[in-house]
Enzyme design. Sequence first.
Site, short mmCIF file in Angstrom:
data_model
loop_
_atom_site.label_atom_id
_atom_site.label_comp_id
_atom_site.label_asym_id
_atom_site.label_seq_id
_atom_site.Cartn_x
_atom_site.Cartn_y
_atom_site.Cartn_z
CG HIS A 165 -12.56 -74.19 -30.85
ND1 HIS A 165 -12.86 -75.44 -30.36
CD2 HIS A 165 -13.74 -73.66 -31.23
CE1 HIS A 165 -14.15 -75.66 -30.45
NE2 HIS A 165 -14.72 -74.59 -30.97
CB ALA A 166 -6.24 -76.42 -30.70
#
Length: 470
Positions: A165-166
Amino acid sequence: MASIFETKRVNVYPKTIQPSKIIKLTNLDRQCPTLMYLVFFYKLSYNHKLVNDNYVFNSLKLSLEETLSEWYPAAGRLWKNPNNGNKLDLWCNNGGALMVQAFTHAKFSEFGNLSQYNHFFENLVYKPIYNNGDNHNNISEMPILVAQVTKFGCGGYSIGIGTSHALFDGQATFNFVSTWASKTHFNKHQGIIINGLECPKPIHDRQILLNITNNQTPIKNNALSKVAAIQHLYQLIIQTGPYDHMVKNPQLFVPSIEEDCVLSTFHFSAAMIESLKRRVHGVQSYSASVCTSFEIVTAHLWKARTKALRLRKERMVCLQFAIDTRTRLTPQLSQAFSGNAFVLASVALTAGELELASYETIVSKIKMAKNCVDNEYVRTYIKALEGSGDALPPLRELTIVSDWTRMPFHKVNFMYPYVNGAVSVCPLTPPVPQVAYFMQSLDHDKGIDVRIGLNPQFLTDFSHYFLAIS
């Protein structure tokens, strides 16, 4: 339950190697560096059940190599940058993604409705083991893109994809998998078309968001109070009473100590949505433009979940929902931006007020919360996320919604021309399982499928309140 047998594991590198570089991340990217998983299910017709497994895997591998040439950060690693205060940044080092080939004797029919979560699906993705202690793997060694291709006993395939998700938010993930699918051997002549439009090349640089965050103009004294998502979160934490440590910097997507959850999917048909919309201004003055499907279903879900939890009427309850800032900033972010561009908007009432509130009132508050999201809101929101972040205490009073209805994942076709699309796309357990995800329905009725995690003791009541539309 049947077992999964891994037959191959390979690293996948960009077809065209890019020079090594560091991409500075924003605090939105750093919120949740864990892998988020989606499993695509493809049911082949009888004529195609003898498709060669290696041919499918190799086609996907070659198309991923080509895709990574443009989406090269996905072949990189997260890195604690000593030149940036040891904050997580993206090291584009061509370290490679990881792909696994596997098979199982299980058949799709054994799982019933594939849109309903089954714990067996967790075996359909590759999960790197991450340890941060001495003599163990550290985060800079872990792939941030993984994929597993699994052949089922019935001849069907699943493709399980995990992305950090980064690296991507939901919209960027959709753009990435759509691009990858379009580059498979079968699809190449189709071109890269997403939602009817040709997908532009991805923009990985976070500079616009970093410029907004680094703006030296002092933040107004009352700015933080105007960022309702942060203010309401602190109020909910205070309301929970004594906690074993002071939550100095709460972050929503840091996994919390939470009760058991059952992931369930509820289908909300177009007829049910229209029935709710008519409640906003009544049958006589009804207009489809009065509110969006997202607004009315979100209002209804908030009411249903709060009622099912049987919270005391004086308790503060909060609705938070993700807002895509791509078109809300000045200058605007491109739709091709590949980083995290979502912030949370927020509405709060007491449980008693929510129970008595009309749909018109709640929809109006949702619209107002949306309209608050501008440059100053985003700037203050991102600055408030500074630091490592503490896990939230369990907050039953918090309802979170993420809208995926503009991302038709089921139309992403890795198996063309053998199938017309996925028979199901199943998100696996997210870091915060209580989040409600709104997804396009596969029933082609313009309805919404709602995936939400609930404690088993409240599941029956929620189902009743949520689906009972009179």
